[in-house]
Design a protein around this motif. Sequence first.
Motif, short mmCIF file in Angstrom:
data_model
loop_
_atom_site.label_atom_id
_atom_site.label_comp_id
_atom_site.label_asym_id
_atom_site.label_seq_id
_atom_site.Cartn_x
_atom_site.Cartn_y
_atom_site.Cartn_z
N GLY A 165 0.83 -1.21 0.00
CA GLY A 165 0.00 0.00 0.00
C GLY A 165 0.86 1.25 0.00
N THR A 166 0.18 2.39 -0.11
CA THR A 166 0.89 3.68 -0.02
C THR A 166 0.95 4.12 1.44
N TYR A 167 -0.12 3.84 2.18
CA TYR A 167 -0.22 4.18 3.60
C TYR A 167 0.05 5.65 3.87
N ASP A 168 -0.57 6.49 3.05
CA ASP A 168 -0.43 7.93 3.26
C ASP A 168 -1.36 8.36 4.38
N PHE A 182 -1.42 7.75 7.62
CA PHE A 182 -1.79 6.45 8.22
C PHE A 182 -3.05 6.55 9.07
N HIS A 183 -4.01 5.69 8.80
CA HIS A 183 -5.32 5.80 9.47
C HIS A 183 -5.81 4.45 9.96
N GLN A 184 -6.98 4.48 10.62
CA GLN A 184 -7.55 3.28 11.23
C GLN A 184 -7.76 2.15 10.21
N GLY A 185 -8.15 2.53 9.00
CA GLY A 185 -8.37 1.52 7.94
C GLY A 185 -7.08 0.76 7.67
N HIS A 186 -5.96 1.47 7.61
CA HIS A 186 -4.66 0.82 7.40
C HIS A 186 -4.34 -0.12 8.57
N LEU A 187 -4.56 0.38 9.79
CA LEU A 187 -4.25 -0.41 10.98
C LEU A 187 -5.07 -1.69 10.99
N SER A 205 -10.39 -5.24 0.29
CA SER A 205 -11.42 -5.71 -0.65
C SER A 205 -11.71 -4.71 -1.77
N ASP A 206 -11.19 -3.47 -1.63
CA ASP A 206 -11.37 -2.52 -2.75
C ASP A 206 -10.62 -3.00 -3.99
N TRP A 207 -9.74 -3.96 -3.81
CA TRP A 207 -8.96 -4.50 -4.93
C TRP A 207 -9.49 -5.84 -5.42
N ARG A 242 -12.45 -4.24 3.83
CA ARG A 242 -11.93 -2.88 3.96
C ARG A 242 -12.75 -2.16 5.03
N THR A 243 -12.10 -1.27 5.77
CA THR A 243 -12.82 -0.49 6.78
C THR A 243 -13.63 0.60 6.08
N GLU A 244 -14.89 0.62 6.35
CA GLU A 244 -15.77 1.59 5.67
C GLU A 244 -15.53 3.01 6.19
N GLY A 245 -15.73 3.97 5.32
CA GLY A 245 -15.82 5.38 5.74
C GLY A 245 -14.51 6.11 5.98
N ILE A 246 -13.38 5.47 5.66
CA ILE A 246 -12.12 6.22 5.83
C ILE A 246 -11.16 5.86 4.71
N SER A 247 -10.43 6.86 4.22
CA SER A 247 -9.38 6.59 3.23
C SER A 247 -8.42 7.77 3.24
N SER A 248 -7.23 7.55 2.71
CA SER A 248 -6.25 8.64 2.64
C SER A 248 -6.82 9.78 1.81
N THR A 249 -7.56 9.43 0.77
CA THR A 249 -8.10 10.47 -0.12
C THR A 249 -9.03 11.41 0.65
N THR A 250 -9.95 10.85 1.45
CA THR A 250 -10.88 11.75 2.17
C THR A 250 -10.11 12.55 3.22
N LEU A 251 -9.11 11.94 3.85
CA LEU A 251 -8.33 12.70 4.85
C LEU A 251 -7.59 13.87 4.18
N ARG A 252 -7.04 13.59 2.98
CA ARG A 252 -6.31 14.65 2.28
C ARG A 252 -7.25 15.80 1.94
N GLU A 253 -8.46 15.45 1.52
CA GLU A 253 -9.41 16.50 1.14
C GLU A 253 -9.79 17.35 2.34
N1 CTP Z 1 -7.47 -0.08 3.34
C1 CTP Z 1 -8.50 -0.62 4.09
N2 CTP Z 1 -9.51 0.19 4.55
C2 CTP Z 1 -9.50 1.51 4.26
C3 CTP Z 1 -8.45 2.08 3.49
C4 CTP Z 1 -7.44 1.24 3.04
O1 CTP Z 1 -8.52 -1.81 4.37
N3 CTP Z 1 -10.49 2.25 4.69
C5 CTP Z 1 -6.42 -0.96 2.84
C6 CTP Z 1 -6.32 -1.02 1.32
O2 CTP Z 1 -7.28 -1.90 0.80
C7 CTP Z 1 -4.91 -1.53 1.13
C8 CTP Z 1 -4.15 -0.89 2.31
O3 CTP Z 1 -5.16 -0.48 3.24
O4 CTP Z 1 -4.87 -2.93 1.31
C9 CTP Z 1 -3.34 0.30 1.88
O5 CTP Z 1 -4.21 1.16 1.14
P1 CTP Z 1 -3.89 2.60 0.55
O6 CTP Z 1 -4.24 2.61 -0.88
O7 CTP Z 1 -2.54 3.02 0.97
O8 CTP Z 1 -4.96 3.45 1.41
P2 CTP Z 1 -6.24 4.28 0.99
O9 CTP Z 1 -6.74 4.99 2.20
O10 CTP Z 1 -7.22 3.40 0.25
O11 CTP Z 1 -5.57 5.36 0.01
P3 CTP Z 1 -6.17 6.21 -1.21
O12 CTP Z 1 -7.37 6.90 -0.68
O13 CTP Z 1 -5.04 7.14 -1.59
O14 CTP Z 1 -6.49 5.21 -2.29
#
Ligand code: CTP
Length: 448
Positions: free
Chosen positions: A8-11, A13-18, A94-96, A114-125
Motif C-alpha cells: 500500500g501507499t499508507y499515506d 496512516f489511518h484506522q483503515g490501514h491499521l 477488498s477494494d482491490w 476494507r474499513t468503511e468510511g475512511i481513506s487517505s483520499t478523504t483525509l487529504r481532502e
Molecule cells: N485499506 C482498508 N480500509 C481503508 C483504506 C485502506 O482496508 N479504509 C487498505 C487497502 O485496501 C490496502 C491498504 O489499506 O490494502 C493500503 O491502502 P492505501 O491505498 O494506501 O490506502 P487508501 O486509504 O485506500 O488510500 P487512497 O485513498 O489514496 O487510495
Amino acid sequence: MKKVITYGTYDLFHQGHLNLLKRAKELGDYLIVGVTTDNFDLGRGKLNVCNNVIERIEAIKQTGLADQIIIEEYIGQKIDDILKYNVDIFAIGSDWEGKFDYLKEYCEVVYLPRTEGISSTTLREKQRDIIRIGIIGTGNIAKRFVNEAKFITNVRIHTAYNPNLEDCKSFCNELKITEVSSSLSELVSKVDAIYIASPPLTHYFYTKYAIESGKHVLCETPFVLSEKEAIELYDLANNKNLRLMMALKTAFYPAFNHLISLLKSDIIGDIVSVDASITTLTDEKSPKLDFEQAGGSMNENACFSLLPIFKLLGVNYVDINFYSRFKNNVDIYTKCIIRYPQSIASFQVGLGVKSEGSMVIAGTKGYIYIPAPWWKTEFFEARYEDLNKNRKYFYPYEGEGLRYEIKEFVSCIMNPNKISFKLTKEEVLSIIRVQELFIKDSKSIYRI
Ligand code: CTP
C-alpha cells in the motif's frame, strides 16, 4: 512458518490501514509490508500523496505489526517479491477484489474486508484547502488542462473566461465547469489562481491583470516575449507574495527531473555537449506561423530545447548564433548554436521543417540518448564505450502529462516558503532573453 505479504501507499496512516495490517498479520506468522516509493507513486500518476516514503514507513513501524518492511518501486515487483521471500499469502483490501487474481499462480490471494468510511483520499481532502482555478482562453490546451486537473485532489477548475462568450459557454458546458465568467473582473473575483492559455500576445496583459488582482498565475508558453515584461511581472508577483509560473510542462515530468538529477550526479562525467531538437509540421494557416501573432519556430518551441541546455550547462554562455529559414516573415526553421567556455549546445526548432526530435547529451564518460519526442520524456538511456554498462531508464508519465505542472503550481501556492527548482525564474528569464534576441537582433541570425 506462514508468510503473508501486503502492499500500500499508507499515506496519512489511518484506522483503515491499521485494521488491514492486523487482519493480514492474523493470516500467518510473519508479515511483510510493501510500501510504495515516492517515485513509483509519481510514475503511476498518484500525485497527491502527502507523506514521503520515510514518514510512511515510520508509521507502519510504529504499529509493531510488520516483521519486515520493503519498498515497492516498479510494476511487476509483487511476483518477484513473492518468489524472493517465499510468500504463502498475498493479502490486500477488498477494494482491490479480483485485481490480484493473477498472483494465484504463485501463492494464495486473500481479499480482506476494507474499513468503511475512511481513506487517505478523504483525509487529504479534509486536511487541505481547495485551490479554485479560473482559466483564460478556451482552446485545446485549456481542455487538456481541465481534464488533467482532475487528478490533483485539492484543485477545482471553477470558471473560465474568453472574450467570445459563446465559445466560453460551450467550453464550460462540455467540461462541466459550472461558472461561466463574462468579464475578467468576474473571473478574478471568483478564484484563487489563474491559468492563462490565451494567444501569446495577450499573456502580458492577462498576467498583469491577474497579479494586480491578487491571483497566482500559471501562464502557457511562450510566456511573454520581452525580458523587461517578464521581470516586471515577477517583481509584481513577488511584492504581492504570489506565485508566477511558466507552464513549460517538460520541466515537471518525473523522467525529466530524474534525468537532470542523474546527470548532476556525474553518470556521464563532464557534460560537453547538449543537442535537443523539436520540430513539428504545422498548418500554414495556424496562428503559430502568423507574424502578427508572434508566431515562428523560435517563439513557439525554443523554450523546450533551452530548458535542458540551461539546466545542464547554466545560463552564462559565451555567444549564440541562429541559422534560420524564413517564410512570410516567420522562421519556419531555426538551428541555434550556443557556445560555453568548455561546452557547446545546439538545437533545431521547426514549424515548417521536420527533423529527428531526439536529445543527445555527451559527456567525458558516456552519453545520454532520449528518443523523440524527448520533450515528453518517459525513457532515456545512458550509453558507454563498454556496452555492458549501458542502462535504460523508464519513468512513464500519466495522461497528457500536464498534471505534473499543475501539481507543482498548487504545491507552491500551498507552501509559500517552498523554493521550486524544477523551473527557476533565472531559467525562464534566460529563455525569454534568447527569444527576444532572436526577434530584435538580426546580427546573430544567418538566413539560409
Ligand atoms: N485499506 C482498508 N480500509 C481503508 C483504506 C485502506 O482496508 N479504509 C487498505 C487497502 O485496501 C490496502 C491498504 O489499506 O490494502 C493500503 O491502502 P492505501 O491505498 O494506501 O490506502 P487508501 O486509504 O485506500 O488510500 P487512497 O485513498 O489514496 O487510495
